[in-house]
Design a protein around this motif. Sequence first.
Motif, PDB file in Angstrom:
ATOM      1  N   ASP A 112       0.751  -1.337   0.054  1.00 15.22           N
ATOM      2  CA  ASP A 112       0.073   0.093   0.165  1.00 15.22           C
ATOM      3  C   ASP A 112       0.918   1.233   0.076  1.00 15.22           C
ATOM      4  O   ASP A 112       2.104   1.193   0.115  1.00 15.22           O
ATOM      5  CB  ASP A 112      -1.065   0.019   1.296  1.00 15.22           C
ATOM      6  CG  ASP A 112      -0.379   0.113   2.607  1.00 15.22           C
ATOM      7  OD1 ASP A 112       0.913   0.343   2.790  1.00 15.22           O
ATOM      8  OD2 ASP A 112      -0.952  -0.167   3.504  1.00 15.22           O
ATOM      9  N   MET A 113       0.451   2.445  -0.105  1.00 13.08           N
ATOM     10  CA  MET A 113       1.258   3.851  -0.080  1.00 13.08           C
ATOM     11  C   MET A 113       1.841   4.006   1.124  1.00 13.08           C
ATOM     12  O   MET A 113       2.874   5.014   1.135  1.00 13.08           O
ATOM     13  CB  MET A 113       0.070   4.982  -0.497  1.00 13.08           C
ATOM     14  CG  MET A 113      -0.564   4.651  -1.959  1.00 13.08           C
ATOM     15  SD  MET A 113       0.925   4.271  -3.215  1.00 13.08           S
ATOM     16  CE  MET A 113       1.692   5.973  -3.389  1.00 13.08           C
ATOM     17  N   LYS A 153       3.677   1.631 -10.206  1.00 10.18           N
ATOM     18  CA  LYS A 153       2.434   1.651  -9.385  1.00 10.18           C
ATOM     19  C   LYS A 153       1.158   1.143 -10.356  1.00 10.18           C
ATOM     20  O   LYS A 153       1.275   0.932 -11.260  1.00 10.18           O
ATOM     21  CB  LYS A 153       2.158   3.161  -9.408  1.00 10.18           C
ATOM     22  CG  LYS A 153       3.147   3.915  -8.261  1.00 10.18           C
ATOM     23  CD  LYS A 153       2.372   5.639  -8.380  1.00 10.18           C
ATOM     24  CE  LYS A 153       3.703   6.430  -8.338  1.00 10.18           C
ATOM     25  NZ  LYS A 153       3.089   7.881  -8.251  1.00 10.18           N
ATOM     26  N   THR A 208      -4.114   3.592  -4.698  1.00 14.51           N
ATOM     27  CA  THR A 208      -2.774   3.313  -5.662  1.00 14.51           C
ATOM     28  C   THR A 208      -2.125   2.394  -4.734  1.00 14.51           C
ATOM     29  O   THR A 208      -1.769   2.398  -3.605  1.00 14.51           O
ATOM     30  CB  THR A 208      -2.052   4.687  -5.736  1.00 14.51           C
ATOM     31  OG1 THR A 208      -3.041   5.422  -6.200  1.00 14.51           O
ATOM     32  CG2 THR A 208      -1.030   4.366  -6.663  1.00 14.51           C
ATOM     33  N   TYR A 209      -1.776   1.238  -5.459  1.00 15.26           N
ATOM     34  CA  TYR A 209      -0.740   0.237  -4.847  1.00 15.26           C
ATOM     35  C   TYR A 209       0.667   0.342  -5.523  1.00 15.26           C
ATOM     36  O   TYR A 209       0.604   0.688  -6.738  1.00 15.26           O
ATOM     37  CB  TYR A 209      -1.422  -0.834  -4.852  1.00 15.26           C
ATOM     38  CG  TYR A 209      -2.610  -1.140  -3.907  1.00 15.26           C
ATOM     39  CD1 TYR A 209      -2.498  -1.432  -2.707  1.00 15.26           C
ATOM     40  CD2 TYR A 209      -3.900  -0.634  -4.297  1.00 15.26           C
ATOM     41  CE1 TYR A 209      -3.513  -1.527  -1.793  1.00 15.26           C
ATOM     42  CE2 TYR A 209      -4.874  -0.768  -3.738  1.00 15.26           C
ATOM     43  CZ  TYR A 209      -4.740  -1.209  -2.335  1.00 15.26           C
ATOM     44  OH  TYR A 209      -6.002  -1.015  -1.307  1.00 15.26           O
ATOM     45  N   ILE A 210       1.634  -0.074  -5.000  1.00 15.04           N
ATOM     46  CA  ILE A 210       2.941  -0.269  -5.483  1.00 15.04           C
ATOM     47  C   ILE A 210       3.204  -1.908  -5.715  1.00 15.04           C
ATOM     48  O   ILE A 210       3.089  -2.589  -4.785  1.00 15.04           O
ATOM     49  CB  ILE A 210       4.229   0.108  -4.579  1.00 15.04           C
ATOM     50  CG1 ILE A 210       3.924   1.651  -4.246  1.00 15.04           C
ATOM     51  CG2 ILE A 210       5.392   0.069  -5.242  1.00 15.04           C
ATOM     52  CD1 ILE A 210       3.723   2.689  -5.639  1.00 15.04           C
TER      53      ILE A 210
END
Length: 131
Positions: free
Chosen positions: A74-75, A126, A111-113
């Motif tokens: 997660d961010m 991303k 938004t996820y990485i």
Amino acid sequence: TTVTWRIIAHKAGEADKTSGSRTFTTLLATPVEDKEVIPTQFELSQNYPNPFNPSTRIAYALPQNSYVSIKVYDMLGREVKALVNNEMSVGNHSVNWNGDDNNGIKVASGTYIYRITASSFVAVKKMILIK
């Protein structure tokens, strides 16, 4: 190979109209062998689709056999899901993520990485989950 065709026109209430026959000849086709191309470098592709709902595909390339780790964060940098965590052979690979965490619970929109580690290669990209 010789191919012959004819056109037939049909209109309700009228007699069918037929064209004359036409032909053409093709040369012999050469078969194409389905050979996998071995990648020359490590690569992490952008997920597709992006944004996604309900799932997305992450493709990656390995020029050599490697231990591969692909994780989603997660961010805030917290691990959400471990997608790959094992030895993989040389070649092109992909993995799907359906938006769930390591406990099988669906994650929130956002938004996820995602990060790959393979041999000494590390890459990060991303992605966006929209519900």
